[in-house]
Design a protein around this motif. Structure first.
Motif, PDB file in Angstrom:
ATOM      1  N   LYS A 106       0.831  -1.208   0.000  1.00  0.00           N
ATOM      2  CA  LYS A 106       0.000   0.000   0.000  1.00  0.00           C
ATOM      3  C   LYS A 106       0.864   1.256   0.000  1.00  0.00           C
ATOM      4  CE  LYS A 106      -3.794  -2.338   0.325  1.00  0.00           C
ATOM      5  NZ  LYS A 106      -4.784  -2.319  -0.726  1.00  0.00           N
ATOM      6  N   TYR A 148      -6.391   4.958  -6.839  1.00  0.00           N
ATOM      7  CA  TYR A 148      -7.599   4.152  -6.611  1.00  0.00           C
ATOM      8  C   TYR A 148      -8.817   5.067  -6.442  1.00  0.00           C
ATOM      9  CZ  TYR A 148     -10.978   1.210  -4.173  1.00  0.00           C
ATOM     10  OH  TYR A 148     -12.127   0.564  -3.799  1.00  0.00           O
ATOM     11  N   ASN A 196      -4.703  -5.521  -2.660  1.00  0.00           N
ATOM     12  CA  ASN A 196      -4.696  -4.982  -4.025  1.00  0.00           C
ATOM     13  C   ASN A 196      -5.378  -5.934  -4.991  1.00  0.00           C
ATOM     14  OD1 ASN A 196      -3.392  -2.755  -3.064  1.00  0.00           O
ATOM     15  ND2 ASN A 196      -1.467  -3.135  -4.111  1.00  0.00           N
TER      16      ASN A 196
END
Length: 130
Positions: free
Chosen positions: A41, A49, A82
Protein backbone atom coordinates in the motif's frame (compact mmCIF):
# COMPACT_ATOMS: atom_id res chain seq x y z
CA UNK A 1 10.08 2.88 9.26
CA UNK A 2 6.68 1.38 9.78
CA UNK A 3 3.12 2.06 8.77
CA UNK A 4 1.93 5.52 9.61
CA UNK A 5 5.43 7.07 9.47
CA UNK A 6 6.09 5.63 6.01
CA UNK A 7 2.74 6.92 4.74
CA UNK A 8 3.37 10.32 6.30
CA UNK A 9 6.72 10.58 4.49
CA UNK A 10 5.05 9.60 1.22
CA UNK A 11 2.39 12.25 1.79
CA UNK A 12 4.99 14.94 2.39
CA UNK A 13 6.91 13.88 -0.74
CA UNK A 14 3.77 14.00 -2.90
CA UNK A 15 3.03 17.54 -1.70
CA UNK A 16 -0.63 17.40 -2.74
CA UNK A 17 -3.40 19.10 -0.76
CA UNK A 18 -5.96 16.37 -1.44
CA UNK A 19 -3.65 13.56 -0.40
CA UNK A 20 -2.65 15.47 2.74
CA UNK A 21 -6.29 15.99 3.65
CA UNK A 22 -7.06 12.29 3.19
CA UNK A 23 -3.97 11.31 5.19
CA UNK A 24 -4.96 13.61 8.04
CA UNK A 25 -8.30 11.80 8.21
CA UNK A 26 -6.62 8.38 8.06
CA UNK A 27 -4.37 9.32 10.99
CA UNK A 28 -7.48 9.61 13.17
CA UNK A 29 -8.40 5.99 12.36
CA UNK A 30 -6.24 4.12 14.87
CA UNK A 31 -8.11 0.93 13.93
CA UNK A 32 -6.28 1.04 10.58
CA UNK A 33 -2.74 1.38 11.93
CA UNK A 34 -2.04 -2.35 11.43
CA UNK A 35 -3.28 -2.10 7.83
CA UNK A 36 -0.87 0.79 7.19
CA UNK A 37 2.07 -1.59 7.71
CA UNK A 38 1.32 -3.40 4.45
CA UNK A 39 4.20 -2.78 2.02
CA UNK A 40 1.88 -3.15 -0.98
CA UNK A 41 0.00 0.00 0.00
CA UNK A 42 1.12 3.55 -0.78
CA UNK A 43 -0.43 6.99 -0.69
CA UNK A 44 0.15 7.51 -4.40
CA UNK A 45 -1.56 4.24 -5.26
CA UNK A 46 -4.40 5.08 -2.84
CA UNK A 47 -4.91 8.37 -4.66
CA UNK A 48 -5.00 6.56 -8.02
CA UNK A 49 -7.60 4.15 -6.61
CA UNK A 50 -9.78 7.04 -5.39
CA UNK A 51 -9.30 8.92 -8.65
CA UNK A 52 -10.43 5.90 -10.67
CA UNK A 53 -13.50 5.48 -8.45
CA UNK A 54 -14.39 9.17 -8.84
CA UNK A 55 -13.82 9.05 -12.57
CA UNK A 56 -16.75 6.63 -12.88
CA UNK A 57 -19.02 9.34 -11.43
CA UNK A 58 -17.95 12.12 -13.73
CA UNK A 59 -20.23 13.96 -16.10
CA UNK A 60 -18.68 16.11 -18.81
CA UNK A 61 -15.20 15.65 -17.31
CA UNK A 62 -16.32 16.75 -13.85
CA UNK A 63 -17.02 14.76 -10.71
CA UNK A 64 -18.09 16.06 -7.33
CA UNK A 65 -17.59 13.56 -4.54
CA UNK A 66 -18.37 14.33 -0.90
CA UNK A 67 -15.48 14.05 1.56
CA UNK A 68 -17.06 11.18 3.55
CA UNK A 69 -17.27 9.11 0.35
CA UNK A 70 -13.62 9.82 -0.49
CA UNK A 71 -12.62 8.85 3.06
CA UNK A 72 -14.63 5.64 2.73
CA UNK A 73 -12.78 4.80 -0.49
CA UNK A 74 -9.45 5.49 1.27
CA UNK A 75 -10.40 3.19 4.17
CA UNK A 76 -11.56 0.53 1.69
CA UNK A 77 -8.21 0.79 -0.10
CA UNK A 78 -6.33 -0.01 3.10
CA UNK A 79 -8.75 -2.70 4.31
CA UNK A 80 -8.66 -4.84 1.17
CA UNK A 81 -5.73 -6.37 -0.67
CA UNK A 82 -4.70 -4.98 -4.02
CA UNK A 83 -5.85 -8.21 -5.61
CA UNK A 84 -9.34 -7.78 -4.10
CA UNK A 85 -9.44 -4.21 -5.37
CA UNK A 86 -8.32 -5.21 -8.85
CA UNK A 87 -5.11 -3.19 -8.62
CA UNK A 88 -2.36 -4.73 -10.69
CA UNK A 89 1.26 -4.36 -9.75
CA UNK A 90 3.02 -1.92 -12.05
CA UNK A 91 6.03 -3.49 -13.66
CA UNK A 92 8.58 -0.90 -14.67
CA UNK A 93 10.94 -2.07 -17.36
CA UNK A 94 13.68 0.40 -18.06
CA UNK A 95 14.91 0.54 -21.63
CA UNK A 96 18.42 -0.65 -22.32
CA UNK A 97 20.97 2.08 -23.04
CA UNK A 98 21.32 0.94 -26.65
CA UNK A 99 17.59 1.31 -27.26
CA UNK A 100 17.61 4.83 -25.86
CA UNK A 101 20.58 5.91 -27.96
CA UNK A 102 19.06 4.28 -31.06
CA UNK A 103 15.87 6.28 -30.57
CA UNK A 104 17.84 9.50 -30.15
CA UNK A 105 19.76 8.82 -33.33
CA UNK A 106 16.50 8.11 -35.18
CA UNK A 107 15.04 11.43 -34.00
CA UNK A 108 18.15 13.32 -35.11
CA UNK A 109 17.96 11.68 -38.53
CA UNK A 110 14.25 12.50 -38.81
CA UNK A 111 14.91 16.14 -37.97
CA UNK A 112 17.64 16.32 -40.62
CA UNK A 113 15.34 14.80 -43.22
CA UNK A 114 12.55 17.25 -42.37
CA UNK A 115 14.92 20.20 -42.66
CA UNK A 116 16.20 18.95 -45.99
CA UNK A 117 12.64 18.58 -47.25
CA UNK A 118 11.73 22.14 -46.22
CA UNK A 119 14.56 23.64 -48.19
CA UNK A 120 17.02 21.60 -50.14
CA UNK A 121 19.91 23.60 -48.77
CA UNK A 122 21.49 22.79 -45.40
CA UNK A 123 22.95 25.46 -43.21
CA UNK A 124 26.50 25.09 -41.96
CA UNK A 125 25.09 25.55 -38.44
CA UNK A 126 22.63 22.64 -38.55
CA UNK A 127 25.23 20.14 -37.47
CA UNK A 128 26.25 22.35 -34.54
CA UNK A 129 22.67 22.90 -33.31
CA UNK A 130 21.91 19.22 -32.93
Amino acid sequence: MEGIERLENETVELNNYSITKIFNYLKTRTDLYEKFKSKEKSMDQMYDYIYNKAEKHQYKRMAMIDDPVVYLWAVTYFCKTNKELGIEEKKVISPTPTKVSDKREEKVEEKKEIKKEKNNQMSIFEEVQE
